[in-house]
Write a protein that holds these residues in place. Structure first.
Motif, mmCIF file in Angstrom:
data_model
loop_
_atom_site.group_PDB
_atom_site.id
_atom_site.type_symbol
_atom_site.label_atom_id
_atom_site.label_comp_id
_atom_site.label_asym_id
_atom_site.label_seq_id
_atom_site.Cartn_x
_atom_site.Cartn_y
_atom_site.Cartn_z
ATOM 1 N N UNK A 129 105.040 -66.805 6.718
ATOM 2 C CA UNK A 129 105.506 -67.395 5.462
ATOM 3 C C UNK A 129 104.401 -67.387 4.404
ATOM 4 N N UNK A 130 103.164 -67.666 4.819
ATOM 5 C CA UNK A 130 102.034 -67.646 3.900
ATOM 6 C C UNK A 130 101.841 -66.244 3.317
ATOM 7 N N UNK A 131 101.955 -65.237 4.171
ATOM 8 C CA UNK A 131 101.779 -63.864 3.678
ATOM 9 C C UNK A 131 102.879 -63.492 2.690
ATOM 10 N N UNK A 132 104.082 -63.977 2.939
ATOM 11 C CA UNK A 132 105.189 -63.695 2.020
ATOM 12 C C UNK A 132 104.971 -64.400 0.682
ATOM 13 N N UNK A 133 104.555 -65.648 0.727
ATOM 14 C CA UNK A 133 104.317 -66.408 -0.499
ATOM 15 C C UNK A 133 103.204 -65.764 -1.326
ATOM 16 N N UNK A 134 102.125 -65.369 -0.657
ATOM 17 C CA UNK A 134 100.978 -64.783 -1.363
ATOM 18 C C UNK A 134 101.164 -63.293 -1.646
#
Length: 101
Positions: A52-57
């Motif tokens: 999820x962090x990679x998608x957000x960033x």
């Protein structure tokens, strides 16, 4: 893994997107203090948060773990975005043609 490098990378990407620590924390259901710890290199995000962090960033998980952009991944992301634009354009054109016919 270099915690400080990873933290600096997360902070850089977060700021580039105009998010505050509290914004990122809210999106990931963690506190702004947790985000602060990541960015200071005191702690790392839980493995379960990485997708999820990679998608957000808008970066790859490997880039987060390496703490730097990967030119190969950047090219892949650009190609995916170009494909999405082509699909959307074709969908719009076909819808317009359908309406006109």
């Amino acid at each position: 893994m270099d915690c400080k490098k990873i933290g600096k990378y997360i902070k850089e990407k977060r700021k580039a997107l105009g998010y505050k620590q509290s914004d990122l924390g809210e999106m990931l259901s963690v506190s702004d203090k947790a985000v602060s710890k990541w960015e200071c290199g005191v702690a790392l995000p839980d493995v379960s948060l990485l997708p999820e962090l990679s998608e957000i960033l808008n970066v790859d998980i490997s880039e987060i773990l390496n703490g730097e952009d990967d030119p190969k991944v950047e090219e892949e992301i650009k190609n995916k975005n170009k494909s999405k634009i082509c699909i959307i354009t074709l969908s719009i054109l076909s819808s317009v043609l359908f309406i006109l016919v």
